[in-house]
Write an enzyme that holds these catalytic residues in place. Sequence first.
Site, short mmCIF file in Angstrom:
data_model
loop_
_atom_site.label_atom_id
_atom_site.label_comp_id
_atom_site.label_asym_id
_atom_site.label_seq_id
_atom_site.Cartn_x
_atom_site.Cartn_y
_atom_site.Cartn_z
N ASP A 67 0.82 -1.22 0.00
CA ASP A 67 0.00 0.00 0.00
C ASP A 67 0.85 1.26 0.00
O ASP A 67 2.07 1.21 0.18
CB ASP A 67 -0.97 0.00 1.20
CG ASP A 67 -0.30 -0.46 2.49
OD1 ASP A 67 0.93 -0.35 2.60
OD2 ASP A 67 -1.01 -0.93 3.40
N ASN A 136 -6.98 -3.17 14.45
CA ASN A 136 -8.38 -3.44 14.12
C ASN A 136 -8.54 -4.64 13.19
O ASN A 136 -9.62 -4.91 12.69
CB ASN A 136 -9.04 -2.20 13.50
CG ASN A 136 -8.43 -1.82 12.14
OD1 ASN A 136 -7.51 -2.48 11.66
ND2 ASN A 136 -8.94 -0.77 11.54
N HIS A 138 -6.94 -5.09 10.25
CA HIS A 138 -6.75 -4.87 8.81
C HIS A 138 -5.48 -5.54 8.29
O HIS A 138 -4.53 -5.79 9.03
CB HIS A 138 -6.80 -3.37 8.45
CG HIS A 138 -5.60 -2.57 8.84
ND1 HIS A 138 -5.62 -1.20 8.89
CD2 HIS A 138 -4.33 -2.92 9.18
CE1 HIS A 138 -4.43 -0.75 9.24
NE2 HIS A 138 -3.62 -1.77 9.43
N GLU A 143 -9.63 -2.19 5.59
CA GLU A 143 -10.19 -2.00 6.92
C GLU A 143 -11.38 -2.94 7.16
O GLU A 143 -11.93 -3.50 6.19
CB GLU A 143 -10.64 -0.54 7.09
CG GLU A 143 -9.55 0.50 6.79
CD GLU A 143 -8.45 0.59 7.88
OE1 GLU A 143 -8.31 -0.35 8.69
OE2 GLU A 143 -7.73 1.60 7.90
P1 PGA Z 1 2.50 -1.73 12.39
O1 PGA Z 1 1.27 -1.69 11.40
O2 PGA Z 1 3.47 -2.71 11.80
O3 PGA Z 1 3.05 -0.35 12.39
O4 PGA Z 1 1.98 -2.19 13.71
C1 PGA Z 1 0.71 -2.89 10.98
C2 PGA Z 1 -0.51 -2.60 10.16
O5 PGA Z 1 -1.19 -1.59 10.40
O6 PGA Z 1 -0.81 -3.39 9.26
#
Ligand code: PGA
Length: 250
Positions: A67, A136, A138, A143
Amino acid sequence: MKLVEVKDYAEMSEFAAKEIIKQVHLKSNSVLGLATGGTPTGTYQYLINDFKKSDTSYEEVMTVNLDEYIGLDKKNPQSYDYYMKTNLFEHINVKEENTHLPYAKNIEDQEAGQKYESLIESLGGIDLQILGIGENGHIGFNEPGTSFSSKTGIVELAESTKQANARYFSSIEEVPTHAISMGISTIMKSKEILLLVSGIKKAPILNELMNTDVSEDLPASILKTHPNVTIIADQEALSVYKETKGSVYS
Ligand code: PGA
């Protein structure tokens, strides 16, 4: 899903990096699906250290990232383009033209998603995809509530995601509201997937993932239907699950 329990962030990073290195030795022109965020930086650092002292070569490797924010210049230190360059690409011998991140000019750029889908197809699909998980649930920026059949496209960030990512910006108002994300169905076409989970903040969602049925309310739950997924989780991330389960299977 196979679950591998590791002690801490360093062990998780080492385990994941060794899997990537194995893949690259197995197939020199592997297509690696890469992630950003706090979770994979240790994995990338391990790859860099290994590259300096071993015969691992990324000369033929191709990469596709999950992304990218919309509205940030590539030179912006918060862009994922910048992250990948500084955390990995500039330190190994991957060719710049073989590294790819999705890109959308703006939130009306409807062709950007299809373009990225075609690119991944033209590379022959993803051999090994690295994933983190949001608090959450995702994966990528898909999301909760995203259709499991989603393809790469423009997505709106959940409020909780903006809050989680605000730590990298000077204020939450600066966090982009939209991103372009590889779709869930696109991620699921990867031949192999590693889901990296570290730290106490991820303990509740990992517990939910392990206990829940497959549901679009928890995007990562789709991984249960994939034939080749390994979760690499450290003790903190597994703490809630282990409290409820008593033991961990692997
Ligand atoms: P993070 O993010 O590695 O910064 O915890 C993971 C994500 O949001 O997929």
